[in-house]
Design a protein around this motif. Structure first.
Motif, mmCIF file in Angstrom:
data_model
loop_
_atom_site.group_PDB
_atom_site.id
_atom_site.type_symbol
_atom_site.label_atom_id
_atom_site.label_comp_id
_atom_site.label_asym_id
_atom_site.label_seq_id
_atom_site.Cartn_x
_atom_site.Cartn_y
_atom_site.Cartn_z
ATOM 1 N N PRO A 186 0.865 -1.162 0.039
ATOM 2 C CA PRO A 186 0.072 -0.104 0.015
ATOM 3 C C PRO A 186 0.755 1.207 -0.003
ATOM 4 N N CYS A 187 0.390 2.264 -0.598
ATOM 5 C CA CYS A 187 0.958 3.629 -0.694
ATOM 6 C C CYS A 187 -0.051 4.817 -1.127
ATOM 7 N N GLY A 188 0.686 5.884 -1.089
ATOM 8 C CA GLY A 188 -0.395 6.812 -1.400
ATOM 9 C C GLY A 188 0.250 8.408 -1.052
ATOM 10 N N PRO A 189 -0.386 9.242 -1.542
ATOM 11 C CA PRO A 189 0.015 10.945 -1.374
ATOM 12 C C PRO A 189 0.121 11.253 0.109
ATOM 13 N N CYS A 190 0.869 11.952 0.538
ATOM 14 C CA CYS A 190 0.960 12.393 1.861
ATOM 15 C C CYS A 190 1.162 14.010 2.019
ATOM 16 N N THR A 191 0.794 14.239 3.214
ATOM 17 C CA THR A 191 0.900 15.626 3.555
ATOM 18 C C THR A 191 1.709 15.806 4.717
ATOM 19 N N GLU A 192 2.655 16.595 4.984
ATOM 20 C CA GLU A 192 3.629 16.554 6.016
ATOM 21 C C GLU A 192 3.605 17.863 6.796
ATOM 22 N N ILE A 193 4.004 17.845 8.168
ATOM 23 C CA ILE A 193 3.772 18.993 9.070
ATOM 24 C C ILE A 193 5.307 19.325 9.536
ATOM 25 N N PHE A 194 5.526 20.523 9.312
ATOM 26 C CA PHE A 194 6.921 21.019 9.506
ATOM 27 C C PHE A 194 6.950 22.101 10.864
ATOM 28 N N TRP A 195 8.260 21.958 11.433
ATOM 29 C CA TRP A 195 8.215 23.025 12.550
ATOM 30 C C TRP A 195 9.338 23.919 12.148
ATOM 31 N N ASP A 196 9.242 25.315 12.332
ATOM 32 C CA ASP A 196 10.128 26.175 12.168
ATOM 33 C C ASP A 196 11.112 26.233 13.225
ATOM 34 N N GLN A 197 12.200 25.967 12.933
ATOM 35 C CA GLN A 197 13.418 25.900 14.027
ATOM 36 C C GLN A 197 13.943 27.288 14.325
ATOM 37 N N GLY A 198 13.678 28.364 13.228
ATOM 38 C CA GLY A 198 14.142 29.749 13.739
ATOM 39 C C GLY A 198 15.556 29.803 13.456
ATOM 40 N N GLU A 199 16.449 29.214 12.887
ATOM 41 C CA GLU A 199 17.450 29.062 12.266
ATOM 42 C C GLU A 199 17.971 27.732 11.434
ATOM 43 N N LEU A 200 19.124 27.656 10.680
ATOM 44 C CA LEU A 200 19.435 26.823 10.087
ATOM 45 C C LEU A 200 20.007 25.770 10.926
ATOM 46 N N VAL A 201 19.451 24.353 10.724
ATOM 47 C CA VAL A 201 20.057 23.492 11.500
ATOM 48 C C VAL A 201 20.222 22.072 10.512
ATOM 49 N N GLY A 203 21.491 22.720 7.620
ATOM 50 C CA GLY A 203 21.074 23.086 6.498
ATOM 51 C C GLY A 203 19.565 23.549 6.309
ATOM 52 N N ASP A 204 18.822 23.126 7.219
ATOM 53 C CA ASP A 204 17.143 23.284 7.042
ATOM 54 C C ASP A 204 16.850 24.126 8.146
ATOM 55 N N ARG A 205 15.710 24.958 7.642
ATOM 56 C CA ARG A 205 15.265 25.817 8.792
ATOM 57 C C ARG A 205 14.028 24.879 9.229
ATOM 58 N N TRP A 206 13.297 24.183 8.489
ATOM 59 C CA TRP A 206 12.132 23.423 8.579
ATOM 60 C C TRP A 206 12.481 22.078 9.135
ATOM 61 N N LEU A 207 11.813 21.548 10.267
ATOM 62 C CA LEU A 207 12.156 20.299 10.520
ATOM 63 C C LEU A 207 10.551 19.421 10.483
ATOM 64 N N GLU A 208 10.709 18.432 9.608
ATOM 65 C CA GLU A 208 9.536 17.595 9.470
ATOM 66 C C GLU A 208 9.223 16.907 10.854
ATOM 67 N N ILE A 209 8.029 17.065 11.388
ATOM 68 C CA ILE A 209 7.766 16.231 12.430
ATOM 69 C C ILE A 209 6.677 15.156 12.464
ATOM 70 N N TRP A 210 5.534 15.368 11.242
ATOM 71 C CA TRP A 210 4.512 14.446 11.352
ATOM 72 C C TRP A 210 4.316 14.346 9.921
ATOM 73 N N ASN A 211 4.117 13.051 9.699
ATOM 74 C CA ASN A 211 3.570 12.709 7.874
ATOM 75 C C ASN A 211 2.216 11.979 8.113
ATOM 76 N N ILE A 212 1.252 12.607 7.257
ATOM 77 C CA ILE A 212 0.082 12.130 7.193
ATOM 78 C C ILE A 212 -0.202 11.479 5.857
ATOM 79 N N VAL A 213 0.019 9.894 5.662
ATOM 80 C CA VAL A 213 -0.261 9.398 4.496
ATOM 81 C C VAL A 213 -1.665 9.055 4.146
#
Length: 759
Positions: A186-201, A203-213
């Motif tokens: 099984p598979c499918g499209p997903c929507t992810e929730i990101f947290w703004d870290q306020g700085e580059l960590v 190389g990324d400012r946005w940290l993925e925390i939750w994936n809804i498939v």
């Protein structure tokens, strides 16, 4: 065991949102979905999945795969879980990144809520938003989401919760289409929730925390996508990541479940180094301690779930994990076992198997560490000799120590080989790079077990380059052997592809082999031509007395008769839940086309099992039950079957333990032979799983098993309940077939006078 004092993890100037412990986060998550939204909590399954397409359980949805596919109704339509996961092989592989980023782990816990045809995207998004903003108190202005580029409906659902368009990122399928591995499922499209870290960590400012498939598709064996019978929801939130946010930590390694391991590893390594038992750091102190902390968690949980180090399959990955921990430390003697108490203290409450299998895990870790330290010495000696022979310039002769500079990270690009720093002077080399023979790199690994990663690091440091493509080509043979150990059989993927349409068409077969070995009236339900050669055909017949290969036991052989024509059965397989595929050899008196005409769907036939072969196979099947019982008596209750091969000619039994001594082997053999000669009767019955285990029956495999009514074989001494994907065991007999060292009295059959002896 050496006691290592702990110190408080360093803090960062980062705001805390409730400062919940990891245990409190898990409890809050489970309570939110159970008490407020009617989900049933489900325990974490084993890291060894009941799925031949996966090495390890790499997400929360793995144990629910049959629910997504509509092949099982074991669970209710709403469930919630906290699943232990490992991502160190296959498509999802974070092994090489661990230590050099703040977020990558090989072992982690995944929080997930699931719907099997109950609710859809609207409710899943609402639940996630409520939990993050209301239950955990995260500010909504620091959250953003991603959706599949053309998924306008999901984007509108997020806007309804107040998210502005500039906080809704639209991404391509490689980022927002989820599947659990490279194979079918099984598979499918997903929507992810990101947290703004306020700085580059990292190389990324946005940290993925939750994936809804939005699980609404199924990938077939040929890669094609088809709609699932009922759309489902699969969500996953990494516990370590959300804990780092709530606890105000920049890194996963600073949260309450990992920081004590990092700190105690540092103190232990420093203490041993003071006594002259240390080496130089490979990737620096920070990376090294992170690798040790993460890899200890992965290795301990894998060993506790029944994996043992080896050169193939899961055991190969486990060996790489343990050896990488040793490599990135500075110690030349076993030390991981001395950190096990810290792991048990931080995670033992939620995972009691850590305490129950403590001695076994520590023993396996120590044995593997000792072996690898010997490997390091041998490999470094070979490398040192090679460089001394081939580096002509005196300026290139440098002392090859056990450790090397750090590999490149995202924030520090790799220097050119000709400019790599010297470990002695720190000055870059000015000589032109040379190419290390790929065959030599492969020989170091194949002969001495010297890790390719370490070879590449040391060579880069000395100004040598490596033909990566050629090394990969040579190593592919190793990976092929590893894959072959966990794919169901040598021709499984090809075999499944020829009959993939059967499952979609709803073909199901009634297995009647427990009651009879011969059926005079069977009906051909489907026909397929085997791709293996031009002399075989594959049919589905109903009912079917032939036992399909499963649970380590080979499939039945026999004959299928239509009128005057007899087709030998050369294999019996179970390609999907409830299906049995019978492979026939076309007799020499028929050509392939004529044989196919005789076997058209609807044709009546008779089927007969090779009874003598079935009995010999069943005897060895019974011997595996007795063998596991004896192993647990001699070695301890931690012993768990990790695989088996049961055939008419003999059996192979894989189990979770370090190599046995000669005395232990003899003790196990004597105990099995004693049980065989006791002539206990065997009574077989089909019971609900809970009732079977309640009688004291021994489940052969740790972890999740499918179906509800296992077949329980009670042999008075060793009750055993075995499960395959149908929930039905093969037929057992009272005594195993004669096999010196495994069962039987050892006499020749014409000299034995013992009633019903298995010789």
């Amino acid at each position: 065991m050496l006691h290592v004092a702990r110190r408080r993890a360093c803090t960062h100037n980062r705001k805390r949102f409730g400062a919940l412990s990891s245990a409190q986060i898990k409890k809050k998550f489970l309570n939110f979905f159970e008490q407020q939204h009617g989900h049933r909590p489900i325990k974490s399954s084993s890291l060894i999945p009941n799925d031949p397409t996966l090495l390890f359980t790499n997400s929360g949805m793995v144990q629910f795969k049959d629910m997504f596919m509509g092949r099982s109704t074991v669970y209710p339509t709403r469930v919630v879980s906290v699943q232990k996961c490992v991502r160190a092989g296959g498509k999802h592989n974070d092994l090489s990144n661990v230590g050099f980023t703040n977020r990558h782990l090989t072992f982690f816990e995944m929080l997930g809520n699931f719907s099997f045809g109950d609710y859809g995207a609207r409710e899943a998004i609402r639940f996630a938003w409520m939990f993050l903003t209301s239950e955990l108190g995260l500010p909504s202005d620091r959250l953003a989401v991603s959706v599949l580029r053309d998924d306008h409906d999901t984007a509108e659902l997020w806007r309804a919760h107040g998210l502005a368009s500039d906080r809704i990122f639209r991404c391509d399928p490689q980022d927002n289409f989820w599947s659990m591995g490279d194979g079918p499922g099984p598979c499918g499209p997903c929507t992810e929730i990101f947290w703004d870290q306020g700085e580059l960590v990292d190389g990324d400012r946005w940290l993925e925390i939750w994936n809804i498939v939005l699980m609404n598709l199924n990938r077939g064996n040929d890669g094609s996508l088809a709609p699932l019978a009922r759309p489902c929801i699969d969500t996953g939130m990494g516990l370590e990541r959300i804990a780092s946010i709530l606890q105000g930590r920049r890194s996963n390694f600073d949260i309450d479940t990992l920081a004590p391991l990092v700190q105690d590893a540092g103190r232990l390594i420093d203490l041993k180094a003071e006594h002259g038992r240390g080496r130089e750091w490979v990737g620096g102190r920070t990376a090294g301690l992170r690798v040790v902390a993460d890899h200890l968690r992965s290795a301990a949980f894998l060993i506790a779930d029944g994996v043992t180090p080896s050169n193939v399959g899961r055991g190969y990955v486990l060996r790489r994990i343990i050896r990488r921990a040793v490599l990135f430390s500075t110690l030349s003697e076993p030390f991981l076992g001395e950190l096990y108490g810290t792991l048990e203290h931080t995670m033992g409450t939620d995972y009691p198997e850590l305490a129950a299998r403590r001695d076994h895990v520590v023993q396996v870790l120590g044995s593997e560490e000792e072996a690898f330290n010997r490997t390091l010495d041998k490999g470094l000696h070979e490398l040192r000799n090679f460089f001394q022979r081939n580096e002509v310039s005196s300026g290139q002769h440098r002392n090859l120590q056990q450790r090397s500079p750090p590999p490149p990270t995202q924030s520090s690009p790799q220097p050119l080989p000709s400019q790599s720093p010297s470990p002695d002077t720190g000055q870059p080399l000015r000589t032109a790079p040379k190419t290390l023979p790929s065959a030599f790199v492969h020989r170091l690994y194949d002969t001495f077990g010297f890790p390719v990663d370490l070879t590449l690091l040391l060579c880069s440091n000395r100004g040598w380059t490596v033909d990566h493509q050629e090394v990969d080509r040579l190593m592919e043979e190793q990976r092929t052997r590893a894959r072959a150990s966990w794919i169901a059989s040598g021709h499984s993927r090809e075999f499944l592809s020829t009959i993939s349409s059967w499952e979609a068409a709803g073909f199901r077969t009634e297995y009647c082999g427990d009651a009879t070995t011969s059926v005079s009236q069977c009906t051909v339900r489907a026909l397929a031509r085997s791709r293996r050669d031009d002399a075989t055909l594959v049919v589905a017949i109903d009912p079917c007395p032939l036992y399909p290969e499963g649970g380590g036991q080979v499939g039945d052989l026999g004959t299928l008769c239509i009128g005057q024509h007899t087709f030998p059965v050369v294999d019996t397989q179970r390609p999907f839940e409830g299906g049995i595929a019978v492979q026939l050899r076309v007799p020499e008196s028929l050509d392939l086309e004529h044989a196919a005409q005789l076997l058209q769907p609807g044709t009546e036939c008779s089927v007969h099992v090779d009874v003598s072969r079935r009995r010999r196979t069943s005897a060895h099947h019974s011997a595996t039950h007795l063998l596991q019982h004896a192993l647990r008596e001699v070695l301890g209750p931690h012993v768990c079957q990790a695989g088996s091969s049961v055939a008419p000619s003999g059996l192979r039994f894989d189990f979770s333990h370090s190599p046995l001594s000669t005395a232990q082997v003899k003790q196990v053999e004597d105990r099995v032979n004693e049980l065989c000669l006791s002539d206990f009767p065997v009574v077989c019955s089909v019971l609900p799983l809970s009732e079977a285990l309640g009688t004291g029956a021994l489940s052969f495999f740790r972890g999740e098993v499918r179906g509800r009514r296992p077949r329980c074989a009670d042999g008075a001494v060793a009750r055993a309940v075995r499960r395959d994907s149908r929930g039905v065991d093969s037929r057992c007999v009272a005594l195993p077939h004669r096999r010196r060292g495994v069962g039987g009295c050892g006499n020749s059959p014409n000299r034995c006078r013992r009633r019903n002896c298995g010789c």
